[in-house]
Design a protein around this motif. Structure first.
Motif, mmCIF file in Angstrom:
data_model
loop_
_atom_site.group_PDB
_atom_site.id
_atom_site.type_symbol
_atom_site.label_atom_id
_atom_site.label_comp_id
_atom_site.label_asym_id
_atom_site.label_seq_id
_atom_site.Cartn_x
_atom_site.Cartn_y
_atom_site.Cartn_z
ATOM 1 N N LEU A 251 -12.591 -0.867 -8.962
ATOM 2 C CA LEU A 251 -12.598 -0.769 -7.498
ATOM 3 C C LEU A 251 -12.803 0.669 -7.029
ATOM 4 O O LEU A 251 -12.171 1.606 -7.528
ATOM 5 N N ASP A 252 -13.670 0.828 -6.032
ATOM 6 C CA ASP A 252 -13.884 2.132 -5.406
ATOM 7 C C ASP A 252 -14.453 1.891 -4.003
ATOM 8 O O ASP A 252 -14.962 0.800 -3.710
ATOM 9 N N ARG A 253 -14.351 2.898 -3.158
ATOM 10 C CA ARG A 253 -14.959 2.797 -1.840
ATOM 11 C C ARG A 253 -16.476 2.743 -1.958
ATOM 12 O O ARG A 253 -17.079 3.408 -2.802
ATOM 13 N N ARG B 36 -5.512 -0.957 -3.600
ATOM 14 C CA ARG B 36 -6.253 0.190 -4.123
ATOM 15 C C ARG B 36 -5.375 1.158 -4.936
ATOM 16 O O ARG B 36 -5.830 1.669 -5.974
ATOM 17 N N TRP C 188 -16.356 -1.897 -0.197
ATOM 18 C CA TRP C 188 -15.863 -1.626 -1.543
ATOM 19 C C TRP C 188 -16.930 -1.876 -2.598
ATOM 20 O O TRP C 188 -17.789 -2.743 -2.426
ATOM 21 N N GLU D 116 0.810 -1.210 0.000
ATOM 22 C CA GLU D 116 0.000 0.000 0.000
ATOM 23 C C GLU D 116 0.849 1.268 0.000
ATOM 24 O O GLU D 116 0.317 2.372 -0.190
#
Length: 216
Positions: free
Chosen positions: A212-214, A161, A189, A136
């Motif tokens: 991918l996104d929150r 991410r 997610w 990360e």
């Protein structure tokens, strides 16, 4: 070799059946054999893989890793996080060695494992780079980010991410029953996900994630 052809090819037991199953060249098989010997030598000094899995190098490590390529045949830049003993990253680098523009980033937080990875990359003259860092903490641009046995999916998506943010898709090894992991990950997610059966282990699954996104 295409994913469809892989389904019909013989089971992998050794280097010859690996070549038959994947279409690997003689040079690629020779590099994998050198990797096998290097891994066995280093494994006597540090616990990179279990003795049982080392004995099953061709199906458990080489073929397990190689099956990712037909799932992203156009991908040339890969990031393998939690690279450990180099699976799938080193195998992918061997199989992509002659592909124009190929690059595999091996991301590993343990320095002693990075020493093994660096020796393998240098010895085999691979299109790969070793990063002694937490996944990360990096933000590399890649076509695919991959991981094997790193963390439950929700945590894994947190680690990866930064790569998704730069346009990567994800190919992740998981075991049967992964549907519960996917459901839990969706609490934090948003993503699209395709689940396919592993060709190397009837209990295994491979997830292909995109977008991918929150979660809102």
């Amino acid at each position: 070799m295409s994913a469809a052809a892989l389904l019909d090819a013989p089971a992998v037991r050794d280097s010859a059946s690996f070549a038959a199953r994947t279409g690997a060249s003689g040079a690629q098989v020779a590099d994998l054999e050198r990797l096998q010997r290097l891994l066995a030598d280093w494994n006597e000094r540090m616990n990179l893989v279990s003795a049982a899995s080392l004995a099953e190098f061709w199906p458990r490590h080489a073929f397990d890793s190689a099956q990712l390529l037909p799932l992203a045949p156009e991908a040339r830049t890969w990031v393998d996080i939690g690279a450990g003993a180099g699976f799938p990253g080193l195998v992918l680098a061997i199989l992509l060695k002659d592909a124009p523009g190929a690059r595999v980033h091996l991301v590993e937080s343990q320095a002693k494992r990075c020493r093994f990875l660096a020796e393998a990359v240098a010895t085999l003259d691979l299109p790969a780079e070793v990063h002694n860092a937490r996944a990360e903490a990096l933000s590399l641009k890649a076509d695919i980010v991959t991981a094997r046995a790193v963390a439950p999916l929700g945590r894994l998506l947190g680690f990866t991410r930064p790569y998704f943010a730069k346009g990567a898709a994800g190919l992740f090894f998981k075991s049967e029953g992964v549907e519960a992991e996917i459901a839990e990950a969706r609490n934090a997610w948003r993503f699209t996900c395709n689940v396919s059966a592993s060709l190397s282990d009837a209990r295994g699954r491979i997830l292909k994630l995109e977008g991918l996104d929150r979660a809102r």
